[in-house]
Design an enzyme around this catalytic site. Structure first.
Site, PDB file in Angstrom:
ATOM      1  N   GLY A 159       0.808  -1.216   0.000  1.00 17.48           N
ATOM      2  CA  GLY A 159       0.000   0.000   0.000  1.00 17.48           C
ATOM      3  C   GLY A 159       0.842   1.267   0.000  1.00 17.48           C
ATOM      4  O   GLY A 159       0.528   2.242  -0.688  1.00 17.48           O
ATOM      5  N   THR A 160       1.912   1.256   0.761  1.00 17.56           N
ATOM      6  CA  THR A 160       2.743   2.446   0.877  1.00 17.56           C
ATOM      7  C   THR A 160       3.360   2.817  -0.466  1.00 17.56           C
ATOM      8  O   THR A 160       3.323   3.985  -0.889  1.00 17.56           O
ATOM      9  CB  THR A 160       3.852   2.217   1.927  1.00 17.56           C
ATOM     10  OG1 THR A 160       3.217   1.898   3.176  1.00 17.56           O
ATOM     11  CG2 THR A 160       4.723   3.443   2.096  1.00 17.56           C
TER      12      THR A 160
ATOM     13  N   ASN B 247      -8.274   4.011   8.299  1.00 13.49           N
ATOM     14  CA  ASN B 247      -7.718   2.883   9.049  1.00 13.49           C
ATOM     15  C   ASN B 247      -7.939   2.997  10.555  1.00 13.49           C
ATOM     16  O   ASN B 247      -7.984   1.999  11.250  1.00 13.49           O
ATOM     17  CB  ASN B 247      -6.229   2.733   8.740  1.00 13.49           C
ATOM     18  CG  ASN B 247      -5.483   4.040   8.769  1.00 13.49           C
ATOM     19  OD1 ASN B 247      -5.842   4.999   8.077  1.00 13.49           O
ATOM     20  ND2 ASN B 247      -4.459   4.115   9.577  1.00 13.49           N
TER      21      ASN B 247
ATOM     22  N   GLN C 210      -7.716  -0.254   3.266  1.00 11.00           N
ATOM     23  CA  GLN C 210      -8.605  -0.768   4.314  1.00 11.00           C
ATOM     24  C   GLN C 210      -9.933  -1.246   3.746  1.00 11.00           C
ATOM     25  O   GLN C 210     -10.619  -2.049   4.367  1.00 11.00           O
ATOM     26  CB  GLN C 210      -8.862   0.310   5.370  1.00 11.00           C
ATOM     27  CG  GLN C 210      -7.665   0.641   6.233  1.00 11.00           C
ATOM     28  CD  GLN C 210      -7.323  -0.464   7.229  1.00 11.00           C
ATOM     29  OE1 GLN C 210      -8.154  -1.271   7.609  1.00 11.00           O
ATOM     30  NE2 GLN C 210      -6.074  -0.497   7.649  1.00 11.00           N
TER      31      GLN C 210
ATOM     32  N   SER D  38      -3.527  -3.518  -0.972  1.00 12.20           N
ATOM     33  CA  SER D  38      -2.428  -4.212  -0.310  1.00 12.20           C
ATOM     34  C   SER D  38      -2.859  -5.622   0.103  1.00 12.20           C
ATOM     35  O   SER D  38      -4.025  -5.864   0.396  1.00 12.20           O
ATOM     36  CB  SER D  38      -2.012  -3.396   0.918  1.00 12.20           C
ATOM     37  OG  SER D  38      -1.000  -4.059   1.634  1.00 12.20           O
ATOM     38  N   GLY D  39      -1.906  -6.542   0.124  1.00 14.59           N
ATOM     39  CA  GLY D  39      -2.226  -7.941   0.393  1.00 14.59           C
ATOM     40  C   GLY D  39      -2.446  -8.311   1.849  1.00 14.59           C
ATOM     41  O   GLY D  39      -3.310  -9.114   2.178  1.00 14.59           O
ATOM     42  N   HIS D  40      -1.663  -7.694   2.751  1.00 17.55           N
ATOM     43  CA  HIS D  40      -1.661  -8.233   4.115  1.00 17.55           C
ATOM     44  C   HIS D  40      -2.857  -7.832   4.967  1.00 17.55           C
ATOM     45  O   HIS D  40      -2.992  -8.285   6.093  1.00 17.55           O
ATOM     46  CB  HIS D  40      -0.346  -7.882   4.826  1.00 17.55           C
ATOM     47  CG  HIS D  40      -0.182  -6.446   5.215  1.00 17.55           C
ATOM     48  ND1 HIS D  40      -0.324  -6.021   6.513  1.00 17.55           N
ATOM     49  CD2 HIS D  40       0.127  -5.349   4.487  1.00 17.55           C
ATOM     50  CE1 HIS D  40      -0.100  -4.713   6.547  1.00 17.55           C
ATOM     51  NE2 HIS D  40       0.168  -4.283   5.335  1.00 17.55           N
TER      52      HIS D  40
ATOM     53  N   THR E 135      12.383  -7.703 -10.373  1.00 18.60           N
ATOM     54  CA  THR E 135      11.861  -9.055 -10.609  1.00 18.60           C
ATOM     55  C   THR E 135      10.622  -9.282  -9.749  1.00 18.60           C
ATOM     56  O   THR E 135      10.624  -9.002  -8.551  1.00 18.60           O
ATOM     57  CB  THR E 135      12.948 -10.094 -10.276  1.00 18.60           C
ATOM     58  OG1 THR E 135      14.069  -9.841 -11.123  1.00 18.60           O
ATOM     59  CG2 THR E 135      12.440 -11.517 -10.492  1.00 18.60           C
TER      60      THR E 135
ATOM     61  N   CYS F  73       1.138   8.111  23.446  1.00 20.68           N
ATOM     62  CA  CYS F  73       2.100   7.291  24.168  1.00 20.68           C
ATOM     63  C   CYS F  73       2.429   6.005  23.429  1.00 20.68           C
ATOM     64  O   CYS F  73       3.358   5.300  23.789  1.00 20.68           O
ATOM     65  CB  CYS F  73       1.573   6.976  25.551  1.00 20.68           C
ATOM     66  SG  CYS F  73       1.184   8.459  26.472  1.00 20.68           S
TER      67      CYS F  73
HETATM   68  C1  PLP Z   1      -5.150   3.229   4.778  1.00 18.50           C
HETATM   69  C2  PLP Z   1      -3.806   2.593   4.618  1.00 18.50           C
HETATM   70  N1  PLP Z   1      -2.995   2.989   3.633  1.00 18.50           N
HETATM   71  C3  PLP Z   1      -1.788   2.432   3.450  1.00 18.50           C
HETATM   72  C4  PLP Z   1      -1.309   1.443   4.276  1.00 18.50           C
HETATM   73  C5  PLP Z   1       0.052   0.882   4.048  1.00 18.50           C
HETATM   74  O1  PLP Z   1       0.004  -0.373   3.413  1.00 18.50           O
HETATM   75  P1  PLP Z   1       1.266  -1.329   3.445  1.00 18.50           P
HETATM   76  O2  PLP Z   1       1.429  -1.769   4.854  1.00 18.50           O
HETATM   77  O3  PLP Z   1       0.906  -2.469   2.530  1.00 18.50           O
HETATM   78  O4  PLP Z   1       2.432  -0.567   2.946  1.00 18.50           O
HETATM   79  C6  PLP Z   1      -2.135   1.002   5.343  1.00 18.50           C
HETATM   80  C7  PLP Z   1      -1.712  -0.033   6.293  1.00 18.50           C
HETATM   81  O5  PLP Z   1      -0.787   0.056   7.049  1.00 18.50           O
HETATM   82  C8  PLP Z   1      -3.405   1.597   5.515  1.00 18.50           C
HETATM   83  O6  PLP Z   1      -4.208   1.227   6.510  1.00 18.50           O
HETATM   84  S1  FES Z   2       4.203   8.473  26.896  1.00 20.99           S
HETATM   85 FE1  FES Z   2       2.998   9.799  28.012  1.00 20.99          FE
HETATM   86  S2  FES Z   2       3.651   9.361  30.007  1.00 20.99           S
HETATM   87 FE2  FES Z   2       4.627   7.874  28.877  1.00 20.99          FE
END
Ligand code: PLP
Ligand code: FES
Lengths: 129, 386
Positions: free
Chosen positions: B71-72, B151, B179, B199-201, B237, B325
């Protein structure tokens, strides 16, 4: 990513809560992530006889505040003031790099509570004069 | 400890049928698809067949499907490739403030290259306003890129309407459907989409494989320069086993999509109801209906997301959060801020994403454990006063 000690302190935090008639209260917020920690001290003859904390923050923030309260309980104010975040991290067996800033909260909350106690104490002294 | 997985939006396990299809292409059928002898021809045939299956799930023609590393890469290629190919026509790109970083950071990069980018705001549900879109179109606009489904909060954008506007104004329209694929129905022609990232995963296929749909006739520069693969548009490839796996995953997803949608929505709504009724001061993020079948996203007041995730993890439950966090950046999710949540509320956000292996028993387990976890953390919070 967390050590067993961090997990233990997170799951079974020591000294959670508030002290109703605390002699010193410190509240600090992390400029990094926006989390908040509050520390309550009960002080007798310059010694921290009781301490409680409340934390809005991540697991590391809870664990560091918990262990920090254990480290300063029974200590004099001078000793408690020397507590640094790296001492807290060592005591926990380490923290992931991106969680180091969380431990700073504990150090600062304690310092803020002591400062609060001192400022009240000084005014009390002045009133007596 | 028995583990329970609630992060299908992050990634999915490989379907065993997918794995079975892939295995022969790792050992026996290892030929380079570009080779002229039989090994190569066999691999070439397998890739052509796979391309057809991937095309079918989005209603495209197989020659409009180009395999990528995921996807990226597809997002990067679609945006940079069309921007550079059309820079004589204009330098303006329209996107939204809730895109995946693969789109947002690509747009930021293009801004440094002299392109101008409009980031459309969203309402409290995460939806863009079509009038906003119309009003931001200029003579120099060359691309509209709006994600199909979000997402984090699962909000589904009005892709068909956006497609109409784009067509009317003769502007290219790209959508990140990573998504959406395998979760909801997609047809590039009725939607009027010119480019689509998949994307496949996320659909029980392998990681590191995806595709970019490029409508026939769309002008696009290469992103990956190299050999003559993918009709000279994407060198390198081919990853035959992954391509085969991706195609099988598409085929499986398509074969019982309607049934899957129905089942997942039922589980999702059961989970949302259970959380909202079982815990006070909790709010659903995203749209109640225009949302991905498998997405549950809630904000839990007074506590912070990472400590909830950690507590869940200790019980074997895997979920996700938009809290600062949990991110390297220490800023709460840009999506939660864009829908108007305060930093503090965004901090306490929690995403459960459910998929085809999620059972009601697993949901019940979470519904049983979550209130206790939240109460324990609230009792520790300086923001919570009983
Ligand atoms: C909306 C969206 N775009 C792009 C990606 C990236 O896809 P990939 O992990 O296959 O690079 C994700 C997932 O991480 C996604 O949720
Ligand atoms: S990341 Fe916010 S207190 Fe740890």
């Amino acid at each position: 990513m967390y050590t067993d000690k961090v997990i233990d302190q997170f799951q079974n935090p020591r000294n959670v809560g508030e002290l109703e008639n605390a002699d010193g209260v410190g509240e600090v917020g992390s400029p990094a992530c926006g989390d908040i920690m509050k520390m309550f001290l009960q002080i007798e003859d310059g010694v921290i006889v009781d301490v409680k904390f409340k934390t809005f923050g991540c697991g590391a923030a809870v664990a560091t505040s918990s262990i920090a309260t254990e480290m300063i309980k029974g200590k004099t104010l001078e000793e408690a003031e020397k507590l640094t975040n790296s001492m807290v991290i060592d005591e926990l067996g380490g923290l992931p790099h991106e969680k180091v800033h969380c431990s700073v909260l504990a150090e600062q909350a304690i310092k803020a509570a002591i400062k609060d106690y001192r400022s009240k104490h000084d005014t009390e002294n002045k009133n007596e004069e | 400890m028995q583990r329970r997985y609630f992060d299908y939006a992050a990634t999915t396990p490989l379907d065993s049928e997918v794995l079975k299809e892939m295995l022969p292409h790792m050992e026996e059928n290892f030929g380079n698809p570009s080779s002229v002898y039989s090994y190569g021809r066999e691999a070439r045939k397998v890739i052509d067949d796979s391309r057809e299956k991937v095309a079918k799930i989005i209603g495209a023609q197989s020659k409009e499907i180009f395999f990528t590393s995921g996807g990226t890469e597809s997002d990067n290629w679609a945006i940079k490739g069309t921007a550079f190919a059309n820079k004589d026509k204009g330098n303006h790109i329209i996107t939204t403030s809730v895109e995946h970083h693969a789109v947002l950071h690509t747009c930021k990069y293009l801004e440094k290259q002299g392109f101008e980018v409009t980031y459309l705001p969203v309402d409290e549900y995460g939806l863009i306003d079509l009038d906003d879109l119309r009003n931001s179109i200029k003579d120099t606009t060359i691309l509209i890129t709006v994600m199909f489904a979000n997402n984090e909060i699962g909000t589904i954008q009005p892709i068909g309407e956006i497609g109409k506007i784009a067509k009317e104004k003769k502007i290219l329209f790209h959508t990140d459907a990573v998504q959406a694929l395998g979760s909801i129905e997609i047809d590039v022609n009725t939607l009027g989409v010119d480019l689509m990232s998949i994307s496949g995963h996320k659909i029980y296929g392998p990681k590191g494989i995806g595709a970019l749909y490029i409508r026939k006739g769309v002008k696009i520069d290469n992103l990956i320069h190299g050999g003559a693969q993918e009709k000279k548009k994407r060198g390198g490839t081919e990853n035959t086993p992954a391509i085969v796996g991706f195609a099988k995953a598409c085929e499986l997803a398509e074969s019982n999509l309607q049934e899957q949608i129905k089942r997942t929505i039922q589980l999702r709504d059961y989970m949302i109801k259970g959380i909202l009724e079982g815990i006070p001061e909790v709010k659903l993020n995203g749209h109640p209906e225009k949302r991905l079948p498998g997405n549950v996203n809630v904000s839990i007041r007074y506590i912070e997301g990472e400590s909830i995730l950690l507590s869940l993890d200790l019980l074997g439950i895997a979920a996700s959060s938009g809290s600062a966090c949990t991110s390297g950046s220490l800023d709460p999710s840009h999506v939660l801020l864009a829908i108007g949540l305060s930093h503090e509320i965004a901090h306490g956000s929690l995403r459960f994403s459910i998929g085809k292996y999620t059972t009601k028993e697993e949901v019940d387990f979470v519904l049983d454990k979550l209130p206790g976890i939240i109460q324990r953390l609230r009792d520790m919070s300086p923001l919570y006063n009983v």
